[in-house]
Write a protein that holds these residues in place. Structure first.
Motif, PDB file in Angstrom:
ATOM      1  N   GLY A 131     -18.943  -1.727  42.060  1.00  0.00           N
ATOM      2  CA  GLY A 131     -18.873  -2.218  40.693  1.00  0.00           C
ATOM      3  C   GLY A 131     -18.745  -3.729  40.715  1.00  0.00           C
ATOM      4  N   ARG A 132     -18.267  -4.298  39.627  1.00  0.00           N
ATOM      5  CA  ARG A 132     -18.099  -5.744  39.553  1.00  0.00           C
ATOM      6  C   ARG A 132     -16.749  -6.071  38.943  1.00  0.00           C
ATOM      7  N   ARG A 133     -16.111  -7.099  39.486  1.00  0.00           N
ATOM      8  CA  ARG A 133     -14.890  -7.656  38.929  1.00  0.00           C
ATOM      9  C   ARG A 133     -14.996  -9.166  39.044  1.00  0.00           C
ATOM     10  N   GLN A 134     -14.544  -9.868  38.032  1.00  0.00           N
ATOM     11  CA  GLN A 134     -14.620 -11.327  38.019  1.00  0.00           C
ATOM     12  C   GLN A 134     -16.043 -11.822  38.280  1.00  0.00           C
ATOM     13  N   GLY A 135     -17.018 -11.011  37.921  1.00  0.00           N
ATOM     14  CA  GLY A 135     -18.403 -11.419  38.065  1.00  0.00           C
ATOM     15  C   GLY A 135     -18.973 -11.265  39.456  1.00  0.00           C
ATOM     16  N   VAL A 136     -18.209 -10.674  40.382  1.00  0.00           N
ATOM     17  CA  VAL A 136     -18.704 -10.500  41.753  1.00  0.00           C
ATOM     18  C   VAL A 136     -18.634  -9.024  42.126  1.00  0.00           C
ATOM     19  N   PRO A 137     -19.467  -8.580  43.091  1.00  0.00           N
ATOM     20  CA  PRO A 137     -19.484  -7.161  43.482  1.00  0.00           C
ATOM     21  C   PRO A 137     -18.187  -6.750  44.184  1.00  0.00           C
ATOM     22  N   TYR A 138     -17.720  -5.563  43.850  1.00  0.00           N
ATOM     23  CA  TYR A 138     -16.569  -4.954  44.512  1.00  0.00           C
ATOM     24  C   TYR A 138     -16.960  -3.572  45.017  1.00  0.00           C
ATOM     25  N   ALA A 139     -16.346  -3.162  46.125  1.00  0.00           N
ATOM     26  CA  ALA A 139     -16.538  -1.824  46.669  1.00  0.00           C
ATOM     27  C   ALA A 139     -15.341  -0.958  46.297  1.00  0.00           C
ATOM     28  N   ASP A 140     -15.618   0.290  45.925  1.00  0.00           N
ATOM     29  CA  ASP A 140     -14.563   1.226  45.542  1.00  0.00           C
ATOM     30  C   ASP A 140     -14.403   2.278  46.627  1.00  0.00           C
ATOM     31  N   LEU A 141     -13.172   2.448  47.097  1.00  0.00           N
ATOM     32  CA  LEU A 141     -12.854   3.419  48.133  1.00  0.00           C
ATOM     33  C   LEU A 141     -11.679   4.259  47.660  1.00  0.00           C
ATOM     34  N   VAL A 142     -11.853   5.594  47.642  1.00  0.00           N
ATOM     35  CA  VAL A 142     -10.785   6.506  47.221  1.00  0.00           C
ATOM     36  C   VAL A 142     -10.261   7.236  48.449  1.00  0.00           C
ATOM     37  N   LEU A 143      -8.939   7.201  48.629  1.00  0.00           N
ATOM     38  CA  LEU A 143      -8.289   7.876  49.750  1.00  0.00           C
ATOM     39  C   LEU A 143      -7.199   8.799  49.228  1.00  0.00           C
ATOM     40  N   ASP A 144      -7.154  10.018  49.762  1.00  0.00           N
ATOM     41  CA  ASP A 144      -6.049  10.927  49.509  1.00  0.00           C
ATOM     42  C   ASP A 144      -5.131  10.929  50.724  1.00  0.00           C
ATOM     43  N   TRP A 145      -3.829  10.827  50.470  1.00  0.00           N
ATOM     44  CA  TRP A 145      -2.847  10.716  51.539  1.00  0.00           C
ATOM     45  C   TRP A 145      -2.013  11.989  51.610  1.00  0.00           C
ATOM     46  N   THR A 146      -2.027  12.617  52.787  1.00  0.00           N
ATOM     47  CA  THR A 146      -1.215  13.809  53.028  1.00  0.00           C
ATOM     48  C   THR A 146       0.092  13.375  53.696  1.00  0.00           C
ATOM     49  N   CYS A 147       1.197  13.701  53.047  1.00  0.00           N
ATOM     50  CA  CYS A 147       2.510  13.274  53.524  1.00  0.00           C
ATOM     51  C   CYS A 147       3.299  14.492  53.991  1.00  0.00           C
ATOM     52  N   GLN A 148       3.909  14.395  55.176  1.00  0.00           N
ATOM     53  CA  GLN A 148       4.702  15.497  55.704  1.00  0.00           C
ATOM     54  C   GLN A 148       5.896  15.797  54.810  1.00  0.00           C
ATOM     55  N   GLU A 149       6.489  14.748  54.272  1.00  0.00           N
ATOM     56  CA  GLU A 149       7.614  14.903  53.361  1.00  0.00           C
ATOM     57  C   GLU A 149       7.305  14.152  52.080  1.00  0.00           C
ATOM     58  N   ARG A 150       7.007  14.893  51.035  1.00  0.00           N
ATOM     59  CA  ARG A 150       6.680  14.265  49.752  1.00  0.00           C
ATOM     60  C   ARG A 150       7.968  14.117  48.947  1.00  0.00           C
ATOM     61  N   GLY A 151       8.461  12.879  48.838  1.00  0.00           N
ATOM     62  CA  GLY A 151       9.666  12.606  48.075  1.00  0.00           C
ATOM     63  C   GLY A 151       9.374  11.633  46.952  1.00  0.00           C
ATOM     64  N   VAL A 152      10.421  11.024  46.433  1.00  0.00           N
ATOM     65  CA  VAL A 152      10.256  10.086  45.314  1.00  0.00           C
ATOM     66  C   VAL A 152      10.181   8.640  45.795  1.00  0.00           C
ATOM     67  N   ASP A 153      10.376   8.430  47.092  1.00  0.00           N
ATOM     68  CA  ASP A 153      10.371   7.072  47.626  1.00  0.00           C
ATOM     69  C   ASP A 153       9.113   6.858  48.452  1.00  0.00           C
ATOM     70  N   HIS A 154       8.119   6.196  47.839  1.00  0.00           N
ATOM     71  CA  HIS A 154       6.865   5.910  48.531  1.00  0.00           C
ATOM     72  C   HIS A 154       6.758   4.408  48.755  1.00  0.00           C
ATOM     73  N   GLU A 155       6.375   4.040  49.963  1.00  0.00           N
ATOM     74  CA  GLU A 155       6.167   2.624  50.264  1.00  0.00           C
ATOM     75  C   GLU A 155       4.676   2.381  50.461  1.00  0.00           C
ATOM     76  N   VAL A 156       4.166   1.367  49.787  1.00  0.00           N
ATOM     77  CA  VAL A 156       2.776   0.946  49.940  1.00  0.00           C
ATOM     78  C   VAL A 156       2.782  -0.401  50.651  1.00  0.00           C
ATOM     79  N   ARG A 157       2.009  -0.511  51.714  1.00  0.00           N
ATOM     80  CA  ARG A 157       1.950  -1.744  52.510  1.00  0.00           C
ATOM     81  C   ARG A 157       0.502  -2.181  52.663  1.00  0.00           C
ATOM     82  N   SER A 158       0.249  -3.469  52.434  1.00  0.00           N
ATOM     83  CA  SER A 158      -1.119  -3.992  52.521  1.00  0.00           C
ATOM     84  C   SER A 158      -1.170  -5.236  53.399  1.00  0.00           C
ATOM     85  N   GLY A 159      -2.099  -5.209  54.344  1.00  0.00           N
ATOM     86  CA  GLY A 159      -2.394  -6.389  55.156  1.00  0.00           C
ATOM     87  C   GLY A 159      -3.880  -6.674  55.124  1.00  0.00           C
ATOM     88  N   LEU A 160      -4.511  -6.351  53.983  1.00  0.00           N
ATOM     89  CA  LEU A 160      -5.955  -6.515  53.850  1.00  0.00           C
ATOM     90  C   LEU A 160      -6.357  -7.984  53.848  1.00  0.00           C
TER      91      LEU A 160
END
Length: 393
Positions: free
Chosen positions: A117-146
């Protein structure tokens, strides 16, 4: 005063990239994927993603196909290039983006194909990921080093995350200094993240600081600088909100050169008036006389500052990659972001303006020359940046 002149010279020596250029914004939506899984939708700047993934995965074919599709402006070919080389593309994200639940890592799996798609007038790629967690609780941490600085393609990558998980909604802004957040964080922690982001943006946004410095140097009374700063604040708040609501979208190719031009105009305005009234200004300065109206905050000056403030608001919006309507949750975060900007702006006025007033009182002629020198330096840098930004887009 030498400190102020040195500071202006230091700020002026910075490249425009330190303000807005050569950076990227990634977007992540986190939600419920069903069957106890988390779903993340990542939107990544296409050309940067292709180059980085190809380099990291040593996939020359992805680089050739992706860049050819980008240069051709073919949206279907862009998606096809990523789908044909999905291992390198997905591995790049898996190695630099993670989700944990209750302190234990979750395993990602791609859902569907890449789309673009496009954002800010430039092309963007869309990637959908489903995450399987051994223990699904209320405390989720998201970490990005992109797209880290170390890869050498961009600097200061920011990841804007919005989430609606386990009855909790909110947003966060991740960068190299603050790469992770928890969906279980308190409201004041979310407040602090965007407040910090606003303060850091103004402190590292050299062009905005120079614009404010030009306003301060060109104001003789506290009333003048307060009115000018208020006009600027109201204006950039208006366009930041309009951009967040999706009601206005101006290309950065227009915004960035005009921001640079605003710096030159505001500083040049003061220099022109100083030259026009130079004889009276010098006479009053040497005799310790009163105000001669050189810096009177009239309606015209306020109107000019307000108009340029509108453009700076679009620059602030660009810093967060706003090009379409955000959720109400993120709108609250944008308000906090704006509060952070204002806090730094007021702090700079409180630090610099009293020094100028003191200098003008004790050494009027030197104070006049100092403010003229500062304005001249800001004027020159504004023109240089205007030319650089005009011809770089």
């Amino acid at each position: 005063m030498a400190v102020l002149v040195a500071a202006a010279a230091f700020l002026g020596s910075a490249q425009p990239a330190s303000a807005h250029g050569f950076s990227s914004v990634a977007y992540v939506d986190v939600g419920d994927g069903g069957d106890g899984r988390l779903r993340t939708k990542l939107q990544l700047e296409y050309d940067l993603y292709v180059v980085s993934a190809a380099d990291a995965g040593h996939d020359d074919a992805l680089f050739r196909a992706g860049t050819a599709a980008f240069d051709a402006g073919d949206a279907q070919a862009r998606a096809a290039a990523l789908n044909a080389h999905r291992k390198a593309a997905v591995d790049y994200v898996r190695e630099r983006f993670s989700v944990t639940s209750q302190g234990r890592g979750c395993t990602p799996e791609q859902v569907g194909d890449f789309t673009t798609g496009r954002r800010q007038g430039v092309p963007y790629a869309d990637l959908v990921l489903d995450w399987t967690c051994q223990e699904r609780g209320v405390d989720h941490e998201v970490r990005s080093g992109l797209f880290p600085d170390a890869e050498g393609y961009v600097t200061g990558t920011r990841t804007i995350v919005t989430y609606d998980v386990d009855g909790r909604t909110g947003s966060a802004a991740l960068d190299a200094a603050h790469p992770a957040f928890s969906t279980h964080q308190a409201w004041y922690e979310r407040f602090w993240e965007f407040f910090r982001l606003g303060t850091e943006h103004l402190l590292t946004g050299t062009d905005h600081i120079l614009f404010l410095l030009a306003l301060i140097a060109g104001s003789r009374r506290l009333r003048e600088v307060v009115l000018a700063a208020t006009s600027f604040t109201v204006a950039h708040s208006v366009t930041l909100l309009l951009a967040a609501l999706g009601l206005v979208d101006v290309p950065s190719a227009v915004v960035e050169p005009v921001i640079a031009l605003s710096i030159a105009v505001v500083a040049g305005w003061y220099l022109w008036r100083l030259w026009r009234h130079r004889e009276r200004a010098i006479d009053l300065a040497e005799t310790g006389g009163g105000h001669f109206g050189l810096d009177r905050a009239g309606r015209t000056r306020l109107a000019v500052v307000f108009c340029f403030g509108l453009v700076h608001g679009l620059g602030f919006a660009g810093a967060l990659g706003i090009d379409s309507a955000f959720s109400w949750t993120l709108l609250w975060s944008l308000l906090v972001f704006n509060v952070g900007i204002e806090a730094v702006q007021l702090a700079l006025i409180a630090l610099i303006f009293p020094v100028l007033v003191l200098l003008r009182h004790r050494a009027p002629t030197a104070g006049l020359r100092a403010t003229g020198a500062i304005s001249a330096g800001v004027f020159i840098m504004g023109l240089v940046w205007f030319l650089q930004r005009t011809f770089s887009f």
